[in-house]
Motif scaffolding. Sequence first.
Motif, PDB file in Angstrom:
ATOM      1  N   MET A   1       0.816  -1.192   0.000  1.00  0.00           N
ATOM      2  CA  MET A   1       0.000   0.000   0.000  1.00  0.00           C
ATOM      3  C   MET A   1       0.863   1.260   0.000  1.00  0.00           C
ATOM      4  O   MET A   1       0.540   2.229  -0.676  1.00  0.00           O
ATOM      5  CB  MET A   1      -0.920  -0.043   1.219  1.00  0.00           C
ATOM      6  N   GLU A   2       1.958   1.219   0.765  1.00  0.00           N
ATOM      7  CA  GLU A   2       2.853   2.371   0.817  1.00  0.00           C
ATOM      8  C   GLU A   2       3.472   2.655  -0.542  1.00  0.00           C
ATOM      9  O   GLU A   2       3.656   3.813  -0.918  1.00  0.00           O
ATOM     10  CB  GLU A   2       3.971   2.164   1.849  1.00  0.00           C
ATOM     11  N   GLN A   3       3.774   1.566  -1.274  1.00  0.00           N
ATOM     12  CA  GLN A   3       4.376   1.735  -2.590  1.00  0.00           C
ATOM     13  C   GLN A   3       3.433   2.487  -3.525  1.00  0.00           C
ATOM     14  O   GLN A   3       3.862   3.374  -4.264  1.00  0.00           O
ATOM     15  CB  GLN A   3       4.729   0.376  -3.212  1.00  0.00           C
ATOM     16  N   LEU A   4       2.144   2.154  -3.490  1.00  0.00           N
ATOM     17  CA  LEU A   4       1.173   2.817  -4.355  1.00  0.00           C
ATOM     18  C   LEU A   4       1.033   4.293  -3.991  1.00  0.00           C
ATOM     19  O   LEU A   4       0.962   5.154  -4.880  1.00  0.00           O
ATOM     20  CB  LEU A   4      -0.183   2.120  -4.271  1.00  0.00           C
ATOM     21  N   ILE A   5       1.036   4.604  -2.717  1.00  0.00           N
ATOM     22  CA  ILE A   5       0.933   6.001  -2.276  1.00  0.00           C
ATOM     23  C   ILE A   5       2.142   6.795  -2.774  1.00  0.00           C
ATOM     24  O   ILE A   5       1.996   7.922  -3.265  1.00  0.00           O
ATOM     25  CB  ILE A   5       0.790   6.079  -0.748  1.00  0.00           C
ATOM     26  N   ILE A   6       3.334   6.212  -2.671  1.00  0.00           N
ATOM     27  CA  ILE A   6       4.543   6.875  -3.165  1.00  0.00           C
ATOM     28  C   ILE A   6       4.429   7.116  -4.666  1.00  0.00           C
ATOM     29  O   ILE A   6       4.758   8.198  -5.161  1.00  0.00           O
ATOM     30  CB  ILE A   6       5.797   6.037  -2.832  1.00  0.00           C
ATOM     31  N   GLN A   7       3.945   6.131  -5.406  1.00  0.00           N
ATOM     32  CA  GLN A   7       3.806   6.270  -6.854  1.00  0.00           C
ATOM     33  C   GLN A   7       2.793   7.348  -7.213  1.00  0.00           C
ATOM     34  O   GLN A   7       3.011   8.131  -8.147  1.00  0.00           O
ATOM     35  CB  GLN A   7       3.395   4.941  -7.471  1.00  0.00           C
ATOM     36  N   LEU A  60      10.338  -1.350   1.641  1.00  0.00           N
ATOM     37  CA  LEU A  60      10.572   0.078   1.789  1.00  0.00           C
ATOM     38  C   LEU A  60      12.054   0.394   1.961  1.00  0.00           C
ATOM     39  O   LEU A  60      12.414   1.308   2.676  1.00  0.00           O
ATOM     40  CB  LEU A  60       9.761   0.626   2.969  1.00  0.00           C
ATOM     41  N   ASP A  61      12.928  -0.350   1.291  1.00  0.00           N
ATOM     42  CA  ASP A  61      14.336   0.018   1.305  1.00  0.00           C
ATOM     43  C   ASP A  61      14.556   1.173   0.334  1.00  0.00           C
ATOM     44  O   ASP A  61      13.692   1.503  -0.469  1.00  0.00           O
ATOM     45  CB  ASP A  61      15.226  -1.184   0.962  1.00  0.00           C
ATOM     46  N   ILE A  62      15.698   1.801   0.409  1.00  0.00           N
ATOM     47  CA  ILE A  62      15.943   3.028  -0.344  1.00  0.00           C
ATOM     48  C   ILE A  62      15.898   2.802  -1.852  1.00  0.00           C
ATOM     49  O   ILE A  62      15.365   3.636  -2.595  1.00  0.00           O
ATOM     50  CB  ILE A  62      17.270   3.702   0.094  1.00  0.00           C
ATOM     51  N   ALA A  63      16.401   1.676  -2.332  1.00  0.00           N
ATOM     52  CA  ALA A  63      16.378   1.400  -3.772  1.00  0.00           C
ATOM     53  C   ALA A  63      14.951   1.238  -4.272  1.00  0.00           C
ATOM     54  O   ALA A  63      14.596   1.743  -5.342  1.00  0.00           O
ATOM     55  CB  ALA A  63      17.192   0.145  -4.078  1.00  0.00           C
ATOM     56  N   SER A  64      14.126   0.568  -3.520  1.00  0.00           N
ATOM     57  CA  SER A  64      12.732   0.378  -3.904  1.00  0.00           C
ATOM     58  C   SER A  64      11.980   1.699  -3.904  1.00  0.00           C
ATOM     59  O   SER A  64      11.201   1.978  -4.820  1.00  0.00           O
ATOM     60  CB  SER A  64      12.071  -0.613  -2.946  1.00  0.00           C
ATOM     61  N   ILE A  65      12.215   2.526  -2.905  1.00  0.00           N
ATOM     62  CA  ILE A  65      11.548   3.829  -2.835  1.00  0.00           C
ATOM     63  C   ILE A  65      11.970   4.701  -4.009  1.00  0.00           C
ATOM     64  O   ILE A  65      11.136   5.341  -4.650  1.00  0.00           O
ATOM     65  CB  ILE A  65      11.836   4.518  -1.488  1.00  0.00           C
ATOM     66  N   LEU A  66      13.264   4.728  -4.332  1.00  0.00           N
ATOM     67  CA  LEU A  66      13.738   5.530  -5.467  1.00  0.00           C
ATOM     68  C   LEU A  66      13.153   5.030  -6.789  1.00  0.00           C
ATOM     69  O   LEU A  66      12.805   5.834  -7.658  1.00  0.00           O
ATOM     70  CB  LEU A  66      15.260   5.530  -5.523  1.00  0.00           C
TER      71      LEU A  66
END
Length: 92
Positions: A1-7, A60-66
């Motif tokens: 869910m966090e990934q979608l919000i970031i996107q 939620l590691d830095i590479a995934s977030i970037l």
Amino acid sequence: MEQLIIQLISGAVGGNVAGGVLKNLSLGTLGNSIAGIVGGGLGGQIIGMLTGGAAAGGGLDIASILTQVASGGVGGGVALAVVGVIKNMMAK
């Protein structure tokens, strides 16, 4: 869910940046944001599928977030450009 919000947030930012750079394709702040949100969500999901889920399910590691920020931002910018071109073509 966090990934979608970031996107989605990255897509909104990408749409507004693209609207600022491509002034002839701009839809206004609200239109740029909406097109960017849609494009960011779609772009992030497509990149996730192309990378075998590494971008979408990487936690939620830095590479995934970037990766999510980049794919959302680019997706938002591309969606804005496509919608802007279609809007300009229909106005003629």
